[in-house]
Design a protein around this motif. Structure first.
Motif, PDB file in Angstrom:
ATOM      1  N   LEU A 151      16.435   3.341 -16.982  1.00 54.35           N
ATOM      2  CA  LEU A 151      16.100   3.341 -15.563  1.00 54.35           C
ATOM      3  C   LEU A 151      14.596   3.180 -15.436  1.00 54.35           C
ATOM      4  CD1 LEU A 151      16.783   3.816 -12.523  1.00 54.35           C
ATOM      5  CD2 LEU A 151      16.306   6.261 -12.952  1.00 54.35           C
ATOM      6  N   VAL A 152      14.162   2.131 -14.734  1.00 48.60           N
ATOM      7  CA  VAL A 152      12.749   1.964 -14.396  1.00 48.60           C
ATOM      8  C   VAL A 152      12.555   2.626 -13.045  1.00 48.60           C
ATOM      9  CG1 VAL A 152      10.872   0.338 -14.015  1.00 48.60           C
ATOM     10  CG2 VAL A 152      12.643  -0.180 -15.717  1.00 48.60           C
ATOM     11  N   PHE A 153      11.692   3.639 -13.013  1.00 49.06           N
ATOM     12  CA  PHE A 153      11.646   4.553 -11.869  1.00 49.06           C
ATOM     13  C   PHE A 153      10.226   4.719 -11.366  1.00 49.06           C
ATOM     14  CE2 PHE A 153      11.730   8.935 -10.090  1.00 49.06           C
ATOM     15  CZ  PHE A 153      12.806   8.814  -9.211  1.00 49.06           C
ATOM     16  N   GLU A 154      10.039   4.484 -10.069  1.00 44.74           N
ATOM     17  CA  GLU A 154       8.736   4.698  -9.439  1.00 44.74           C
ATOM     18  C   GLU A 154       8.748   6.018  -8.685  1.00 44.74           C
ATOM     19  OE1 GLU A 154       6.778   1.536  -7.468  1.00 44.74           O
ATOM     20  OE2 GLU A 154       7.949  -0.016  -8.493  1.00 44.74           O
ATOM     21  N   GLY A 193       1.604   9.246 -19.001  1.00 48.20           N
ATOM     22  CA  GLY A 193       1.151  10.300 -18.114  1.00 48.20           C
ATOM     23  C   GLY A 193       0.564   9.721 -16.844  1.00 48.20           C
ATOM     24  N   ARG A 194       0.637  10.490 -15.758  1.00 47.33           N
ATOM     25  CA  ARG A 194       0.130  10.089 -14.447  1.00 47.33           C
ATOM     26  C   ARG A 194       1.009   9.036 -13.770  1.00 47.33           C
ATOM     27  NH1 ARG A 194      -2.387  13.891 -12.651  1.00 47.33           N
ATOM     28  NH2 ARG A 194      -3.411  12.541 -11.148  1.00 47.33           N
ATOM     29  N   THR A 195       2.306   9.032 -14.093  1.00 44.80           N
ATOM     30  CA  THR A 195       3.240   8.128 -13.417  1.00 44.80           C
ATOM     31  C   THR A 195       4.332   8.924 -12.691  1.00 44.80           C
ATOM     32  OG1 THR A 195       4.547   7.884 -15.460  1.00 44.80           O
ATOM     33  CG2 THR A 195       2.866   6.199 -15.002  1.00 44.80           C
ATOM     34  N   GLY A 196       3.979  10.110 -12.228  1.00 46.51           N
ATOM     35  CA  GLY A 196       4.952  10.938 -11.513  1.00 46.51           C
ATOM     36  C   GLY A 196       5.800  11.797 -12.416  1.00 46.51           C
ATOM     37  N   THR A 197       5.316  12.091 -13.610  1.00 49.44           N
ATOM     38  CA  THR A 197       6.144  12.826 -14.569  1.00 49.44           C
ATOM     39  C   THR A 197       6.333  14.293 -14.169  1.00 49.44           C
ATOM     40  OG1 THR A 197       4.228  13.290 -15.985  1.00 49.44           O
ATOM     41  CG2 THR A 197       5.530  11.316 -16.477  1.00 49.44           C
ATOM     42  N   ARG A 198       5.344  14.899 -13.514  1.00 51.32           N
ATOM     43  CA  ARG A 198       5.534  16.298 -13.098  1.00 51.32           C
ATOM     44  C   ARG A 198       6.635  16.409 -12.059  1.00 51.32           C
ATOM     45  NH1 ARG A 198       2.328  20.970 -14.873  1.00 51.32           N
ATOM     46  NH2 ARG A 198       3.138  21.865 -12.977  1.00 51.32           N
ATOM     47  N   SER A 199       6.658  15.487 -11.116  1.00 57.48           N
ATOM     48  CA  SER A 199       7.719  15.508 -10.116  1.00 57.48           C
ATOM     49  C   SER A 199       9.077  15.238 -10.749  1.00 57.48           C
ATOM     50  CB  SER A 199       7.431  14.474  -9.022  1.00 57.48           C
ATOM     51  OG  SER A 199       6.242  14.789  -8.326  1.00 57.48           O
ATOM     52  N   LEU A 200       9.111  14.295 -11.688  1.00 56.11           N
ATOM     53  CA  LEU A 200      10.380  13.996 -12.358  1.00 56.11           C
ATOM     54  C   LEU A 200      10.838  15.188 -13.194  1.00 56.11           C
ATOM     55  CD1 LEU A 200      12.651  12.057 -13.028  1.00 56.11           C
ATOM     56  CD2 LEU A 200      11.205  11.052 -14.807  1.00 56.11           C
ATOM     57  N   LYS A 201       9.921  15.882 -13.819  1.00 55.08           N
ATOM     58  CA  LYS A 201      10.286  17.103 -14.559  1.00 55.08           C
ATOM     59  C   LYS A 201      11.005  18.081 -13.638  1.00 55.08           C
ATOM     60  CE  LYS A 201       8.126  20.947 -17.140  1.00 55.08           C
ATOM     61  NZ  LYS A 201       8.706  22.070 -16.385  1.00 55.08           N
ATOM     62  N   ALA A 202      10.425  18.328 -12.472  1.00 55.99           N
ATOM     63  CA  ALA A 202      11.055  19.238 -11.519  1.00 55.99           C
ATOM     64  C   ALA A 202      12.416  18.718 -11.080  1.00 55.99           C
ATOM     65  CB  ALA A 202      10.143  19.438 -10.311  1.00 55.99           C
ATOM     66  N   ARG A 232       4.082   2.824 -12.058  1.00 54.32           N
ATOM     67  CA  ARG A 232       3.401   2.738 -10.763  1.00 54.32           C
ATOM     68  C   ARG A 232       2.450   1.554 -10.828  1.00 54.32           C
ATOM     69  NH1 ARG A 232      -0.730   7.854 -10.355  1.00 54.32           N
ATOM     70  NH2 ARG A 232      -1.217   6.827  -8.372  1.00 54.32           N
ATOM     71  N   ASP A 233       1.825   1.226  -9.715  1.00 58.31           N
ATOM     72  CA  ASP A 233       0.880   0.120  -9.696  1.00 58.31           C
ATOM     73  C   ASP A 233      -0.168   0.325 -10.792  1.00 58.31           C
ATOM     74  OD1 ASP A 233      -0.536  -2.201  -8.189  1.00 58.31           O
ATOM     75  OD2 ASP A 233      -2.063  -0.646  -8.435  1.00 58.31           O
ATOM     76  N   PRO A 234      -0.353  -0.646 -11.703  1.00 62.52           N
ATOM     77  CA  PRO A 234      -1.247  -0.437 -12.845  1.00 62.52           C
ATOM     78  C   PRO A 234      -2.678  -0.084 -12.462  1.00 62.52           C
ATOM     79  CG  PRO A 234       0.138  -2.350 -13.236  1.00 62.52           C
ATOM     80  CD  PRO A 234       0.369  -1.934 -11.813  1.00 62.52           C
ATOM     81  N   ALA A 235      -3.230  -0.732 -11.441  1.00 64.46           N
ATOM     82  CA  ALA A 235      -4.607  -0.442 -11.055  1.00 64.46           C
ATOM     83  C   ALA A 235      -4.736   0.973 -10.497  1.00 64.46           C
ATOM     84  CB  ALA A 235      -5.097  -1.462 -10.036  1.00 64.46           C
ATOM     85  N   ARG A 236      -3.795   1.384  -9.670  1.00 65.11           N
ATOM     86  CA  ARG A 236      -3.839   2.739  -9.122  1.00 65.11           C
ATOM     87  C   ARG A 236      -3.599   3.765 -10.218  1.00 65.11           C
ATOM     88  NH1 ARG A 236      -0.352   3.421  -3.804  1.00 65.11           N
ATOM     89  NH2 ARG A 236      -1.473   5.419  -3.899  1.00 65.11           N
ATOM     90  N   TRP A 237      -2.717   3.428 -11.140  1.00 63.77           N
ATOM     91  CA  TRP A 237      -2.501   4.329 -12.274  1.00 63.77           C
ATOM     92  C   TRP A 237      -3.786   4.514 -13.062  1.00 63.77           C
ATOM     93  CZ3 TRP A 237      -3.055   2.868 -17.455  1.00 63.77           C
ATOM     94  CH2 TRP A 237      -2.782   3.883 -18.379  1.00 63.77           C
ATOM     95  N   TYR A 238      -4.497   3.417 -13.339  1.00 60.99           N
ATOM     96  CA  TYR A 238      -5.736   3.542 -14.108  1.00 60.99           C
ATOM     97  C   TYR A 238      -6.744   4.416 -13.369  1.00 60.99           C
ATOM     98  CZ  TYR A 238     -10.026   2.718 -16.577  1.00 60.99           C
ATOM     99  OH  TYR A 238     -11.188   2.940 -17.262  1.00 60.99           O
ATOM    100  N   ASP A 239      -6.878   4.225 -12.076  1.00 60.59           N
ATOM    101  CA  ASP A 239      -7.822   5.043 -11.311  1.00 60.59           C
ATOM    102  C   ASP A 239      -7.473   6.524 -11.438  1.00 60.59           C
ATOM    103  OD1 ASP A 239      -9.151   2.769 -10.520  1.00 60.59           O
ATOM    104  OD2 ASP A 239      -8.151   2.655  -8.566  1.00 60.59           O
ATOM    105  N   SER A 240      -6.185   6.827 -11.418  1.00 61.34           N
ATOM    106  CA  SER A 240      -5.744   8.215 -11.517  1.00 61.34           C
ATOM    107  C   SER A 240      -5.976   8.784 -12.911  1.00 61.34           C
ATOM    108  CB  SER A 240      -4.260   8.307 -11.155  1.00 61.34           C
ATOM    109  OG  SER A 240      -3.777   9.616 -11.333  1.00 61.34           O
TER     110      SER A 240
END
Length: 229
Positions: free
Chosen positions: A180-183, A9-18, A91-99
């Motif tokens: 597929l590894v996807f950012e 979660g918090r790796t752009g999954t809502r956008s990918l869902k859409a 996504r960047d691990p540190a930014r992901w953790y902050d989110s």
């Protein structure tokens, strides 16, 4: 099931869902599905506590699945649906953790502490009006908080290490042609090429996951429940 999401979660999954739904790979199962249909909380609690793993019943009617709790079972789902492709959102691990620490983990940690009286009253109302949804914290602990992170959500180094290890494990386990590894910023081209579909003539979806999460906070849910919605 045509697409399995292995990303946290918090790796752009809502956008990918859409995006998947625009491409014809919907409906897409997501944590937001569980929030919207609270009876699904009990289904996942059965999975997390070892009583049932009837994937076909759980995902009936869905052509793709992303986000927790589904992504915590990426290995099992990849085995059960051998023809499905796997998308690992990163996504960047540190930014992901902050989110994640400001949203999902914050909510989980608040559940452990003794909340103020007002929030306890809200929880009581939710439990009375929506007993399935009242089990959500227990379901989250059983499906991904404890098995994936060992419950150590406030240990930044540990959580980032788990994230990085997870990415490595998925890469190692899923053949390159199936993965597929996807950012979040990659856009349509790599996703469409991977799925074998044409690129749509619309921008790639940009869903604000943090804003969506805030709309799910217990106070707002309690209001909807008390209104009978």
């Amino acid at each position: 099931m045509k697409v399995i999401g292995a990303g946290f979660g918090r790796t752009g999954t809502r956008s990918l869902k859409a995006a998947l739904e625009l491409l014809g790979f919907g409906p897409c199962y997501h944590m937001s599905t569980v929030i919207a249909e609270p009876y699904r909380v009990r289904q996942w609690l059965d999975v997390g506590e070892g009583r049932s793993r009837d994937w076909d019943t759980l995902f009936a009617g869905f052509r793709s699945a992303l986000d927790w709790p589904a992504s915590a079972y990426w290995r099992e789902l990849a085995g059960h649906y051998p023809e499905a492709k796997v998308v690992l959102t990163v996504r960047d691990p540190a930014r992901w953790y902050d989110s994640v620490s400001a949203t999902i983990f914050r909510s989980a940690l608040e559940q452990r502490a003794r909340p103020p009286l007002r929030r306890r009253v809200i929880r009581w109302m939710v439990a009375r009006r929506a007993p399935d949804f009242a089990l959500y914290p227990r379901m989250a602990r059983a499906t991904f908080i404890d098995p994936v992170f060992g419950g150590r959500l406030d240990d930044r180094d540990h959580v980032i290490e788990v994230f990085e290890r997870h990415v490595a494990e998925v890469r190692a386990a899923i053949p390159a042609g199936r993965l597929l590894v996807f950012e979040p910023g990659d856009g349509w081209e790599p996703l469409c090429a991977f799925l074998g579909v044409a690129v749509p003539d619309v921008p790639y979806p940009q869903v604000n996951e943090r804003a969506a999460f805030r709309r799910k906070r217990p106070r707002r849910l309690a209001r909807l429940i008390l209104r009978g919605r």
